[in-house]
Design an enzyme around this catalytic site. Structure first.
Site, mmCIF file in Angstrom:
data_model
loop_
_atom_site.group_PDB
_atom_site.id
_atom_site.type_symbol
_atom_site.label_atom_id
_atom_site.label_comp_id
_atom_site.label_asym_id
_atom_site.label_seq_id
_atom_site.Cartn_x
_atom_site.Cartn_y
_atom_site.Cartn_z
ATOM 1 N N ASP A 138 3.832 0.955 7.363
ATOM 2 C CA ASP A 138 4.556 0.641 6.122
ATOM 3 C C ASP A 138 4.391 1.738 5.073
ATOM 4 O OD1 ASP A 138 1.797 -0.231 6.156
ATOM 5 O OD2 ASP A 138 2.147 -1.071 4.154
ATOM 6 N N GLU A 139 5.363 1.767 4.182
ATOM 7 C CA GLU A 139 5.294 2.563 2.946
ATOM 8 C C GLU A 139 4.761 3.988 3.133
ATOM 9 O OE1 GLU A 139 4.453 -0.961 -0.286
ATOM 10 O OE2 GLU A 139 2.753 -0.267 0.866
#
Ligand code: TNX
Length: 514
Positions: free
Chosen positions: A327-328
């Site tokens: 993620d991210e």
């Protein structure tokens, strides 16, 4: 004179009406998650000093029977010894196996008669889930750790119950603030009460590395030495971690370890200079920003490192899954991110495990067995479905345990909105994104991120009472569910939280009992 007699009669009749009545309507139970089907036969089963717990000889239900005994002894003060028998007894509690395909691995059938309570299951995990129902059918004071005066009765009837989703999870972020083994076990006890079967541990992030990796010891020596706010942090040794895995297994809970990458890796980058593209170790980080770190995706040592980490983790993991985060990764270029995920995916399968990643990993070409964890992007969810991979539903605006209840909540964040207890309960995973249908969904998971959570009391405050709602979404059929009916059952659970000393949020929307 006359007046006094009337007053006396009024007092006596008042006292009489306070005497406990036999509970006889099994359909009026407060069980969460709500069982699939319940019928009532209008009498009551009574637990007494003489009650014994029997298990079918030769079955593997003994440990589960023992667990039931452990749960019922403190408040009742009864011995309730466990005994193996080859034939059904005429009274007591009887745990036995059956062959009922509708029940699957985790389902159970309860037959409650005046003298005999029978729990029938295909598998031991079904017995374990069914025992949670028995605990919840008894008077509320059963939760006490000291002997209580109560009539230990359960209304007679039948319950036939099995889960909607095979994957019903929660997540604890032990990276932002480290929570120790005792807190994690406490959390698992409460998960078990609500029939959860997965605990995802977010073990690494920018602020901390929390699992000992013997081939890369500085990960915990340096990377585990702090946390958000600059506290002392901490980590699990492999021995402590194995103890958690075993504790989970006794509760039929699978632990999924997550090593987040290529972003969320500052703790590793601060521990080993060679993992950085410029060969310089970063500073430890104790703030709460996200998306600023990345492993160096074009250095070979990065993959040797990941291979070692996943290898050690796989050998500590009896369960099928390894979570690689993903993620991210805002500072990893897309053209670097995609091959990175594909290469790490191969490493996970080379170590015999199934890969899970946050929804961004669907940008890469996924193995059909891999699983995407939806948290916010409909676009990524669509990618997952198009690739034919299953999805775990963790929509932040509904299922994030770290969202504030409302603007006055002393803990939590609100980037995805406020999640009051009704908001957390009143949604259907199938209706959330038009791209994701029932067949695409493996199950649900409610994550607790811990930027604002520093100790057990903070954790309890954000988790309770919302956890009960996620349990019901994961287990119970959606048909016939309503907040107005649910909130009354939830109120009874507040009494249990009081007895257990749990620091829960007393939402104004729930009609808590006195
Ligand atoms: C987003 S959800 C994150 C986490 C944060 C969380 C805070 C996800 C996959 N990443 O890094 O802790 O928001 O709510």
């Amino acid at each position: 004179m006359n007046k006094n007699v009337l007053l006396l009669l009024a007092i006596i009749s008042g006292l009489l009406s306070c005497a406990p009545e036999e509970p006889t309507d099994l359909t009026q139970n407060n069980v969460i998650p709500k069982p699939v089907s319940v019928t009532a036969t209008g009498k009551a089963f009574r637990l007494s000093e003489q009650t014994k717990i029997y298990v079918q000889a030769g079955s593997n239900l003994e440990a589960t029977a023992q667990y039931l005994q452990d749960k019922l002894t403190p408040a009742t003060g009864f011995q309730l010894t466990v005994e193996a028998v080859s034939e059904a007894p005429s009274e007591g509690i009887f745990l036995t196996t059956t062959n009922d395909s509708e029940l699957g691995n985790e389902g159970y059938a309860l037959q409650i008669d005046k003298k005999l309570l029978t729990l029938q299951v295909n598998k031991a995990e079904g017995a374990f889930r069914g025992i949670q129902t028995i605990r919840q059918l008894l008077p509320l004071s059963i939760a006490s750790s000291s002997v209580q005066q109560a009539d230990w009765m359960i209304p007679t009837g039948t319950i036939h119950d099995f889960p909607e989703y095979e994957f019903r999870g929660t997540m604890l972020d032990v990276a932002r603030h480290f929570l120790g083994a005792e807190d994690v076990k406490h959390f698992m006890d409460l998960m078990a009460y609500y029939k959860f079967n997965v605990l995802h541990l977010h073990l690494t992030d920018d602020q901390g590395w929390r699992i000992e990796i013997k081939s890369w010891p500085k990960l915990t020596e340096i990377g585990g030495s702090t946390e958000v706010g600059g506290g002392e942090g901490g980590f699990f040794t492999q021995e402590q971690y194995t103890d958690l895995v075993n504790y989970a297994a006794e509760r039929f809970i699978t632990i999924i370890p997550e090593i987040d990458m290529p972003g969320h890796t500052n703790a590793a980058l601060a521990s080993y200079a060679e993992l950085n593209c410029d060969g310089k170790a970063t500073e430890l980080y104790t703030g709460t920003e996200v998306g600023f770190s990345t492993l160096c995706t074009d250095k070979e040592i990065t993959y040797a490192f990941i291979d070692d980490v996943i290898g050690e983790l796989a050998s500590l993991t009896p369960g099928p899954y390894i979570h690689i985060g993903g993620d991210e990764s805002h500072v990893t270029k897309k053209e670097d991110y995609i091959p990175f995920i594909e290469r790490v995916q191969d490493l996970v399968y080379a170590h015999g495990k199934t890969m899970i990643g946050w929804d961004e990993v669907t940008l890469a070409k996924l193995d059909k067995r891999s699983i995407a964890q939806y948290w916010s992007s409909a676009e990524n969810a669509k990618n997952a479905v198009q690739q034919g991979v299953k999805v775990i539903m963790s929509p932040a605006k509904k299922a994030y345990l770290d969202m504030q209840y409302d603007s006055l909540s002393p803990l939590g964040l609100h980037w995805a909105g406020y999640v009051e207890v009704d908001t957390g309960y009143d949604w259907d995973p199938v209706k959330l994104e038009k791209e994701i249908g029932r067949d695409n969904i493996l199950g649900i998971e409610a994550p607790l991120w811990t930027e604002t959570v520093t100790n057990r009391a903070d954790m309890e405050y954000l988790v309770f009472p919302r956890l009960a709602g996620y349990a019901e979404i994961g287990w119970s059929p959606t048909e016939g569910k309503s907040w107005d009916e649910y909130k009354v059952r939830l109120a009874a659970h507040g009494n249990q939280y009081d007895t257990w000393g749990i620091n829960y949020y007393r939402s104004k929307l729930v009609p808590w009992n006195k």
